[in-house]
Write a protein that holds these residues in place. Structure first.
Motif, PDB file in Angstrom:
ATOM      1  N   GLU A  68       1.218  -0.858   0.091  1.00 17.67           N
ATOM      2  CA  GLU A  68      -0.155   0.134   0.045  1.00 17.67           C
ATOM      3  C   GLU A  68       0.854   1.721   0.153  1.00 17.67           C
ATOM      4  O   GLU A  68       0.524   2.467  -0.951  1.00 17.67           O
ATOM      5  N   LEU A  69       1.673   1.211   0.976  1.00 21.36           N
ATOM      6  CA  LEU A  69       2.609   2.342   0.944  1.00 21.36           C
ATOM      7  C   LEU A  69       3.866   3.008  -0.071  1.00 21.36           C
ATOM      8  O   LEU A  69       5.173   3.382   0.237  1.00 21.36           O
ATOM      9  N   MET A  70       3.635   2.502  -1.220  1.00 14.98           N
ATOM     10  CA  MET A  70       4.371   2.141  -2.288  1.00 14.98           C
ATOM     11  C   MET A  70       4.161   3.511  -3.269  1.00 14.98           C
ATOM     12  O   MET A  70       4.808   3.648  -4.073  1.00 14.98           O
ATOM     13  N   TYR A  71       2.859   3.462  -2.631  1.00 10.81           N
ATOM     14  CA  TYR A  71       2.214   5.289  -3.417  1.00 10.81           C
ATOM     15  C   TYR A  71       2.300   6.335  -2.703  1.00 10.81           C
ATOM     16  O   TYR A  71       2.193   6.048  -1.435  1.00 10.81           O
ATOM     17  N   THR A  72       3.518   7.395  -3.373  1.00  3.27           N
ATOM     18  CA  THR A  72       3.529   8.540  -2.796  1.00  3.27           C
ATOM     19  C   THR A  72       2.927   8.992  -1.707  1.00  3.27           C
ATOM     20  O   THR A  72       3.682   9.672  -0.811  1.00  3.27           O
ATOM     21  N   GLU A  73       1.672   9.212  -2.348  1.00  7.65           N
ATOM     22  CA  GLU A  73       0.509  10.219  -2.064  1.00  7.65           C
ATOM     23  C   GLU A  73       0.109   9.581  -0.338  1.00  7.65           C
ATOM     24  O   GLU A  73      -0.307   9.422   0.637  1.00  7.65           O
ATOM     25  N   ARG A  74      -0.308   7.986  -0.371  1.00  8.87           N
ATOM     26  CA  ARG A  74      -0.805   7.262   0.752  1.00  8.87           C
ATOM     27  C   ARG A  74       0.221   7.345   1.799  1.00  8.87           C
ATOM     28  O   ARG A  74       1.209   7.264   3.008  1.00  8.87           O
TER      29      ARG A  74
END
Length: 493
Positions: A68-74
């Motif tokens: 999940e936290l591979m997404y920059t905004e997350r």
């Protein structure tokens, strides 16, 4: 007694205070960046490196958090919330307000968020020579002459088999070396490339693979990012990678298979960099087990890359694909992948998530089949999830009698028919304008797709719910940030 200048005294007090804090073990550990939530420190000690076939529930949960936290905004959201627990997020905050324009600091931010998950930062050895004395202030700099070492006075090496007693200082050095080895290594790989090259250096962007590699002494984790809006916008990767559905021939051990062109080409762009990094992290020389995961596009890349890496001699431990595509390649690819990774691929689908429902095979053109591995359907309407369930039925027709004996749950779990690609594209375009637009429905009025179900938070919540009480006590708790990270717009994770 040593004499210290005033400046040296200040430095001494600061250093000893910092060391004292670092060596204090608390339920919630405090770093200079944020207070670490309970059970995060060294939680990967519960990661089952030697898991057998099928799902390991703790592994699935921990890997879903990494994905999940591979997404920059997350990741940005999570770090902001940890650093400002009482003031963030403000009322009315929307995830689209986050800064997702750059990967420049991503490796450092990702390391800051997860490094302590992989080792016990409270277990740092204490230097036995560090003694806090009452210093005597002096205006004269403390200058010490070099210490002369008489090598002839050093003890002779002990005979083989003789017990050796080391000094406290030597033991501290040995313990420090061993402690450093417990820390993970992080490497973020990303290479942007146009998927269409035009004259005069102009091109159409679309390839933007992003992957994090985390190395420990006995295992490695590869985490792929899904479709994002970093380069240069969300639409570019959709049309440059996701919707390049034409079949492409593999190479090397996959030379005789056909795969989804966008995903295969995306992997090839960073393939050499991945292999170099794995070799640097001693993947083969130490026979480290490699676990591969990802969400959405990242889930598809996880399966393709794991298949290739296993074929060239790397030791793939397991693959966990969250919300990955239904279609990756032809029957030959599926056969080779399942043969190389026998019972080591887990594919998770949540409810009416549109990505695992999309069938992009074109008869006599692509001839794709369902992705390899074990399919697990996570029920969005209850706790009765279906693990190791058959693939979706595709295509269903508009025949009203076809649905007579099917319940809503059966349609949600089994029905793969929500229209052709043009219908999907039209629906996605409408959701960008109006997130509340009605989704396509089947002949009985049941919705066939839900854009919001693609959200990785739903997958994490389900992985958490699969854990028993004793398992939950071993890992960080699931913290649901609803409603801030639940946008219903396709592509906005």
């Amino acid at each position: 007694m040593k004499h210290l200048t005033f400046i040296q005294l200040l430095f001494f007090v600061f250093a000893t205070t910092a060391i004292s804090k670092a060596q204090t073990s608390n339920t919630t550990t405090t770093t200079t960046k944020f207070a670490i939530p309970n059970r995060e420190v060294n939680c990967f000690k519960n990661f089952n490196v030697d898991q057998g076939g099928g799902i390991d529930k703790i592994n699935a949960y921990l890997l879903s958090r990494l994905a999940e936290l591979m997404y920059t905004e997350r990741l940005d959201f999570d770090l902001k919330r940890l650093k400002n627990p009482t003031t963030f997020p403000p009322s009315g905050f929307k995830s689209t307000s986050l800064n997702s324009s750059s990967n420049l600091n991503f490796e450092n931010d990702y390391r800051d968020r997860f490094e302590h998950w992989f080792y016990d930062l409270n277990a740092a050895p204490q230097n036995p020579t560090l003694k806090i004395e009452t210093p005597v202030l002096s205006n004269t700099p403390n200058v010490t002459a070099p210490i002369a070492v008489n090598k002839s006075s050093l003890p002779a090496a002990p005979a083989v088999g003789t017990a050796v007693t080391v000094s406290p200082s030597t033991q501290y050095q040995l313990d420090s070396i061993a402690f450093e080895k417990t820390k993970p290594k992080f490497r973020f790989l990303n290479k942007r490339q146009n998927f269409v090259a035009l004259p005069n250096g102009v091109g159409l962007p679309g390839y933007d693979p992003e992957v994090m590699i985390i190395s420990k002494e006995t295992y490695i984790i590869i985490v792929w990012r899904g479709t994002d809006d970093v380069y240069p916008n969300d639409v570019a990767e959709w049309y440059g990678t996701d919707f390049q559905v034409q079949a492409a021939s593999g190479d090397g051990p996959l030379a005789n298979v056909k795969m989804h062109s966008g995903m295969w080409n995306c992997f090839k762009i960073v393939r050499n960099a991945i292999i170099r990094t794995l070799n640097e992290f001693e993947a083969k020389t130490k026979n480290k087990k490699i676990f591969v995961t990802g969400h959405s596009l990242g889930g598809g890349e996880a399966i393709i890359s794991a298949t290739y890496l296993q074929a060239i001699g790397y030791n793939i431990g397991h693959v966990y694909s969250f919300a990955g595509p239904k279609i990756l390649g032809d029957a030959s690819f599926k056969t080779i992948s399942n043969g190389l990774l026998n019972n080591k691929i887990e594919r998770f689908e949540y409810g009416l998530d549109f990505v695992p429902k999309l069938n992009i095979t074109i008869p006599l053109v692509t001839n794709y089949v369902d992705a390899p591995g074990n399919r697990h359907w996570l029920n969005h309407a209850g706790d009765n999830d279906f693990l190791n369930t058959p693939e979706r039925k595709f295509p269903l027709t508009l025949n009203p009698f076809e649905y007579n004996n099917l319940s809503a749950l059966e349609i949600n779990r089994d029905n793969g028919d929500f229209g052709t690609i043009p219908v999907l594209l039209a629906y996605m375009a409408l959701t960008l304008v109006d997130p509340g637009v009605a989704a396509p429905k089947d002949i009985r009025g049941f919705p066939l797709v839900n854009a919001g179900h693609h959200n990785p938070q739903f997958y994490i919540k389900k992985m958490w719910n699969l854990l028993g009480a004793s398992m939950k006590a071993k890992v960080p708790a699931f913290d649901d940030p609803f409603p801030y990270l639940y946008p219903a717009v396709v592509g906005n994770k």
